[in-house]
Motif scaffolding. Structure first.
Motif, PDB file in Angstrom:
ATOM      1  N   PRO A 226       0.773  -1.246   0.000  1.00 29.55           N
ATOM      2  CA  PRO A 226       0.000   0.000   0.000  1.00 29.55           C
ATOM      3  C   PRO A 226       0.802   1.293   0.000  1.00 29.55           C
ATOM      4  CG  PRO A 226       0.055  -0.934   2.204  1.00 29.55           C
ATOM      5  CD  PRO A 226       0.755  -1.927   1.306  1.00 29.55           C
ATOM      6  N   ALA A 227       2.136   1.201   0.051  1.00 30.77           N
ATOM      7  CA  ALA A 227       2.938   2.409   0.271  1.00 30.77           C
ATOM      8  C   ALA A 227       2.729   3.485  -0.783  1.00 30.77           C
ATOM      9  CB  ALA A 227       4.415   2.031   0.340  1.00 30.77           C
ATOM     10  N   LEU A 228       2.755   3.119  -2.070  1.00 31.63           N
ATOM     11  CA  LEU A 228       2.603   4.126  -3.122  1.00 31.63           C
ATOM     12  C   LEU A 228       1.272   4.842  -3.013  1.00 31.63           C
ATOM     13  CD1 LEU A 228       4.062   2.355  -6.300  1.00 31.63           C
ATOM     14  CD2 LEU A 228       5.076   4.238  -5.008  1.00 31.63           C
ATOM     15  N   PHE A 229       0.189   4.097  -2.836  1.00 27.21           N
ATOM     16  CA  PHE A 229      -1.131   4.698  -2.759  1.00 27.21           C
ATOM     17  C   PHE A 229      -1.340   5.471  -1.464  1.00 27.21           C
ATOM     18  CE2 PHE A 229      -2.728   1.188  -5.750  1.00 27.21           C
ATOM     19  CZ  PHE A 229      -2.481   1.981  -6.861  1.00 27.21           C
ATOM     20  N   ALA A 230      -0.780   4.966  -0.374  1.00 29.83           N
ATOM     21  CA  ALA A 230      -0.899   5.677   0.889  1.00 29.83           C
ATOM     22  C   ALA A 230      -0.196   7.027   0.812  1.00 29.83           C
ATOM     23  CB  ALA A 230      -0.328   4.840   2.025  1.00 29.83           C
ATOM     24  N   THR A 231       0.968   7.056   0.153  1.00 35.30           N
ATOM     25  CA  THR A 231       1.685   8.321  -0.036  1.00 35.30           C
ATOM     26  C   THR A 231       0.847   9.281  -0.871  1.00 35.30           C
ATOM     27  OG1 THR A 231       3.839   7.248   0.104  1.00 35.30           O
ATOM     28  CG2 THR A 231       3.762   9.390  -0.985  1.00 35.30           C
ATOM     29  N   ALA A 232       0.255   8.769  -1.946  1.00 33.37           N
ATOM     30  CA  ALA A 232      -0.585   9.615  -2.803  1.00 33.37           C
ATOM     31  C   ALA A 232      -1.804  10.118  -2.041  1.00 33.37           C
ATOM     32  CB  ALA A 232      -1.019   8.839  -4.038  1.00 33.37           C
ATOM     33  N   ALA A 233      -2.431   9.252  -1.257  1.00 31.95           N
ATOM     34  CA  ALA A 233      -3.660   9.624  -0.553  1.00 31.95           C
ATOM     35  C   ALA A 233      -3.423  10.755   0.438  1.00 31.95           C
ATOM     36  CB  ALA A 233      -4.237   8.413   0.167  1.00 31.95           C
ATOM     37  N   ARG A 234      -2.225  10.809   1.006  1.00 29.31           N
ATOM     38  CA  ARG A 234      -1.931  11.894   1.946  1.00 29.31           C
ATOM     39  C   ARG A 234      -2.007  13.255   1.258  1.00 29.31           C
ATOM     40  NH1 ARG A 234       1.695   8.019   4.233  1.00 29.31           N
ATOM     41  NH2 ARG A 234       3.425   8.699   2.931  1.00 29.31           N
ATOM     42  N   ARG A 235      -1.817  13.264  -0.068  1.00 23.37           N
ATOM     43  CA  ARG A 235      -1.894  14.522  -0.806  1.00 23.37           C
ATOM     44  C   ARG A 235      -3.329  15.016  -0.954  1.00 23.37           C
ATOM     45  NH1 ARG A 235       2.485  13.430  -5.724  1.00 23.37           N
ATOM     46  NH2 ARG A 235       4.187  12.723  -4.375  1.00 23.37           N
ATOM     47  N   ALA A 236      -4.298  14.135  -0.697  1.00 22.98           N
ATOM     48  CA  ALA A 236      -5.699  14.531  -0.804  1.00 22.98           C
ATOM     49  C   ALA A 236      -6.168  15.295   0.427  1.00 22.98           C
ATOM     50  CB  ALA A 236      -6.574  13.293  -1.008  1.00 22.98           C
ATOM     51  N   GLY A 237      -5.328  15.358   1.457  1.00 25.94           N
ATOM     52  CA  GLY A 237      -5.709  16.068   2.664  1.00 25.94           C
ATOM     53  C   GLY A 237      -6.909  15.424   3.323  1.00 25.94           C
ATOM     54  N   GLU A 238      -7.938  16.214   3.566  1.00 26.37           N
ATOM     55  CA  GLU A 238      -9.146  15.700   4.211  1.00 26.37           C
ATOM     56  C   GLU A 238     -10.082  15.030   3.214  1.00 26.37           C
ATOM     57  OE1 GLU A 238      -9.635  15.727   7.474  1.00 26.37           O
ATOM     58  OE2 GLU A 238      -7.639  16.593   7.668  1.00 26.37           O
ATOM     59  N   GLY A 239      -9.797  15.154   1.916  1.00 28.09           N
ATOM     60  CA  GLY A 239     -10.677  14.581   0.906  1.00 28.09           C
ATOM     61  C   GLY A 239     -10.389  13.118   0.650  1.00 28.09           C
ATOM     62  N   ARG A 240     -11.223  12.505  -0.192  1.00 24.68           N
ATOM     63  CA  ARG A 240     -11.078  11.099  -0.542  1.00 24.68           C
ATOM     64  C   ARG A 240     -10.267  10.957  -1.822  1.00 24.68           C
ATOM     65  NH1 ARG A 240     -16.820   9.290  -1.586  1.00 24.68           N
ATOM     66  NH2 ARG A 240     -16.030   7.150  -1.444  1.00 24.68           N
ATOM     67  N   ALA A 241      -9.559   9.834  -1.932  1.00 23.62           N
ATOM     68  CA  ALA A 241      -8.773   9.554  -3.133  1.00 23.62           C
ATOM     69  C   ALA A 241      -9.351   8.331  -3.839  1.00 23.62           C
ATOM     70  CB  ALA A 241      -7.313   9.313  -2.774  1.00 23.62           C
ATOM     71  N   LEU A 242      -9.344   8.366  -5.164  1.00 21.44           N
ATOM     72  CA  LEU A 242      -9.801   7.257  -6.000  1.00 21.44           C
ATOM     73  C   LEU A 242      -8.628   6.740  -6.803  1.00 21.44           C
ATOM     74  CD1 LEU A 242     -12.210   5.593  -7.254  1.00 21.44           C
ATOM     75  CD2 LEU A 242     -12.235   7.335  -9.062  1.00 21.44           C
ATOM     76  N   VAL A 243      -8.382   5.434  -6.745  1.00 26.33           N
ATOM     77  CA  VAL A 243      -7.317   4.800  -7.519  1.00 26.33           C
ATOM     78  C   VAL A 243      -7.912   4.229  -8.803  1.00 26.33           C
ATOM     79  CG1 VAL A 243      -5.678   2.880  -7.586  1.00 26.33           C
ATOM     80  CG2 VAL A 243      -5.936   4.244  -5.497  1.00 26.33           C
ATOM     81  N   VAL A 244      -7.271   4.527  -9.932  1.00 28.75           N
ATOM     82  CA  VAL A 244      -7.708   3.997 -11.220  1.00 28.75           C
ATOM     83  C   VAL A 244      -6.625   3.066 -11.742  1.00 28.75           C
ATOM     84  CG1 VAL A 244      -8.496   4.537 -13.556  1.00 28.75           C
ATOM     85  CG2 VAL A 244      -8.944   6.153 -11.689  1.00 28.75           C
ATOM     86  N   GLY A 245      -6.980   1.803 -11.993  1.00 26.81           N
ATOM     87  CA  GLY A 245      -5.995   0.833 -12.445  1.00 26.81           C
ATOM     88  C   GLY A 245      -6.576  -0.172 -13.408  1.00 26.81           C
ATOM     89  N   ASP A 246      -5.676  -0.970 -14.001  1.00 29.90           N
ATOM     90  CA  ASP A 246      -6.095  -1.991 -14.965  1.00 29.90           C
ATOM     91  C   ASP A 246      -5.789  -3.403 -14.487  1.00 29.90           C
ATOM     92  OD1 ASP A 246      -3.214  -1.458 -15.392  1.00 29.90           O
ATOM     93  OD2 ASP A 246      -3.419  -2.925 -17.005  1.00 29.90           O
ATOM     94  N   ARG A 247      -5.168  -3.524 -13.310  1.00 31.23           N
ATOM     95  CA  ARG A 247      -4.789  -4.851 -12.807  1.00 31.23           C
ATOM     96  C   ARG A 247      -5.417  -5.089 -11.442  1.00 31.23           C
ATOM     97  NH1 ARG A 247       0.753  -6.881 -14.879  1.00 31.23           N
ATOM     98  NH2 ARG A 247       0.263  -8.473 -13.342  1.00 31.23           N
ATOM     99  N   LEU A 248      -6.075  -6.246 -11.314  1.00 31.78           N
ATOM    100  CA  LEU A 248      -6.677  -6.597 -10.042  1.00 31.78           C
ATOM    101  C   LEU A 248      -5.633  -6.938  -8.989  1.00 31.78           C
ATOM    102  CD1 LEU A 248      -9.616  -8.861 -11.291  1.00 31.78           C
ATOM    103  CD2 LEU A 248      -9.724  -6.459 -10.613  1.00 31.78           C
ATOM    104  N   ASP A 249      -4.555  -7.611  -9.400  1.00 27.53           N
ATOM    105  CA  ASP A 249      -3.586  -8.133  -8.440  1.00 27.53           C
ATOM    106  C   ASP A 249      -2.572  -7.105  -7.971  1.00 27.53           C
ATOM    107  OD1 ASP A 249      -2.326  -8.008 -10.894  1.00 27.53           O
ATOM    108  OD2 ASP A 249      -1.257  -9.907 -10.667  1.00 27.53           O
ATOM    109  N   THR A 250      -2.561  -5.938  -8.555  1.00 23.93           N
ATOM    110  CA  THR A 250      -1.631  -4.903  -8.097  1.00 23.93           C
ATOM    111  C   THR A 250      -2.397  -3.612  -7.767  1.00 23.93           C
ATOM    112  OG1 THR A 250      -1.191  -4.248 -10.404  1.00 23.93           O
ATOM    113  CG2 THR A 250       0.336  -5.803  -9.371  1.00 23.93           C
ATOM    114  N   ASP A 251      -3.012  -2.991  -8.762  1.00 20.90           N
ATOM    115  CA  ASP A 251      -3.691  -1.713  -8.557  1.00 20.90           C
ATOM    116  C   ASP A 251      -4.853  -1.830  -7.581  1.00 20.90           C
ATOM    117  OD1 ASP A 251      -2.015  -0.647 -10.579  1.00 20.90           O
ATOM    118  OD2 ASP A 251      -3.409  -1.315 -12.118  1.00 20.90           O
TER     119      ASP A 251
END
Length: 336
Positions: A198-223
């Protein structure tokens, strides 16, 4: 449906985090609609981030590549497993420590930028081995890494993607090379940095501040798994690796929040569906160990209906119970 009729998916989130290969581009060519989608987000003043397991390019190089295909991006918007791995090593090792690098020059550059010394041979006394994707990685590189790890070096993998997308279909990814070294050593890496960790996404999510983050991906086993492990909603698009058949067979940790054919699903409520969810016009029954799809309606609603049935039972084999169902199953590459 996404929820309330007419509500755009993107309006529920403060930040959209994109995977790159299979979502924004395929190798170095933009996927149709991706440039326009990211451009619209920028035009609306929305925050975006790009997270990739590909360790063969530095963040600045990825930003330049994106800008070159029409997607303006700044290096600080790009999160790569190479940079994350180098930061992890920087935090664990003394300055100047020798690190044996198995991968592309970009990974060596990230290690160097972290104040460490990249080396290529086990006899240079590396205290760690970092392994990432590189098209020129060969047996000699894996042999040096094997000797170093057996000698006590910590083994860090940037990611364990089994494949990477290409215009010719999936090709061996870093996970295939990690598997070769795992077989030789008889053990797993000490740390895996990239998705589905989760490290990459957790780092990105911190940039959303108090808002929610949505991850867009093409792979079930990674994204998708990475998003779930980071506690984030996710959108699976069928422009890369994973398809409907894989989605129906997905274990709970690989199940996305939403599904769309492409990035149009961010803006068009008719182009995205929550899974599992209401299946307007469709019904699914389980018969003789198979799921039978009947009725008519939006293809994505059929996917939602099939997910609801497949995820609560054992059957993932699908057959058609109506002409419209047959057309949908054929379009999604499922047996009709």
């Amino acid at each position: 449906m996404t929820g309330d009729a007419g509500e755009r998916l993107v309006d529920g989130y403060a930040l959209v985090v994109f995977d790159l290969d299979g979502v924004i581009y395929l190798i170095d060519r933009p996927i149709p609609g991706a440039v326009e989608a990211v451009g619209q987000l920028h035009a609306e003043g929305r925050r975006v981030a790009f997270a990739t397991n590909n360790a063969s390019r530095r963040s600045s190089e990825v930003a330049d590549l994106l800008t070159g295909i029409g997607v303006p991006a700044r290096p600080e918007e790009v999160l790569t497993s190479a940079a994350a791995a180098a930061e992890l090593l920087r935090d664990r090792l003394p300055p100047g420590a020798a690190v044996l690098v198995v991968g592309a020059e970009a990974l060596r550059a990230e290690v160097r930028a972290a104040g460490l010394t990249p080396v290529s041979r086990a006899d240079e006394s590396p205290v760690a081995v970092v392994q990432g994707y590189g098209p020129q990685v060969g047996w000699v590189d894996l042999a040096e890494a094997s000797v170093a790890v057996r000698g006590g070096a910590t083994w860090i993998a940037t990611n364990t993607d089994r494949t990477l997308p290409s215009a010719r279909g999936p090709l061996p990814g870093n996970g295939a090379l990690v598997a070769a070294l795992r077989t030789a050593l008889g053990r797993d890496p000490d740390v895996v940095v990239g998705k589905p960790e989760p490290a990459l996404f957790a780092t990105a999510a911190r940039r959303a501040g108090e808002g929610r983050a949505l991850v867009v991906g093409d792979r079930l086993d990674t994204d998708i798994e990475g998003a779930r492990r980071a506690g984030l909603d996710s959108l699976l698009v069928f422009t890369g690796v994973s398809d409907v058949a894989e989605l129906l067979a997905a274990p709970p940790e690989h199940r996305p929040t939403y599904v769309a054919m492409d990035l149009a699903g961010l803006f068009d409520p008719a182009a995205v569906v929550r899974v599992p969810g209401p299946a307007d016009g469709w019904s699914v029954t389980s018969r003789d160990g198979a799921l039978e799809l009947s009725g008519a309606g939006r293809p994505l609603d059929a996917v939602a209906a099939l997910c609801a049935a497949a995820w609560t039972g054992d059957a993932t084999r699908v057959r058609a119970g109506s002409a419209a169902a047959g057309q949908v199953l054929t379009a999604f590459g499922l047996s009709a």
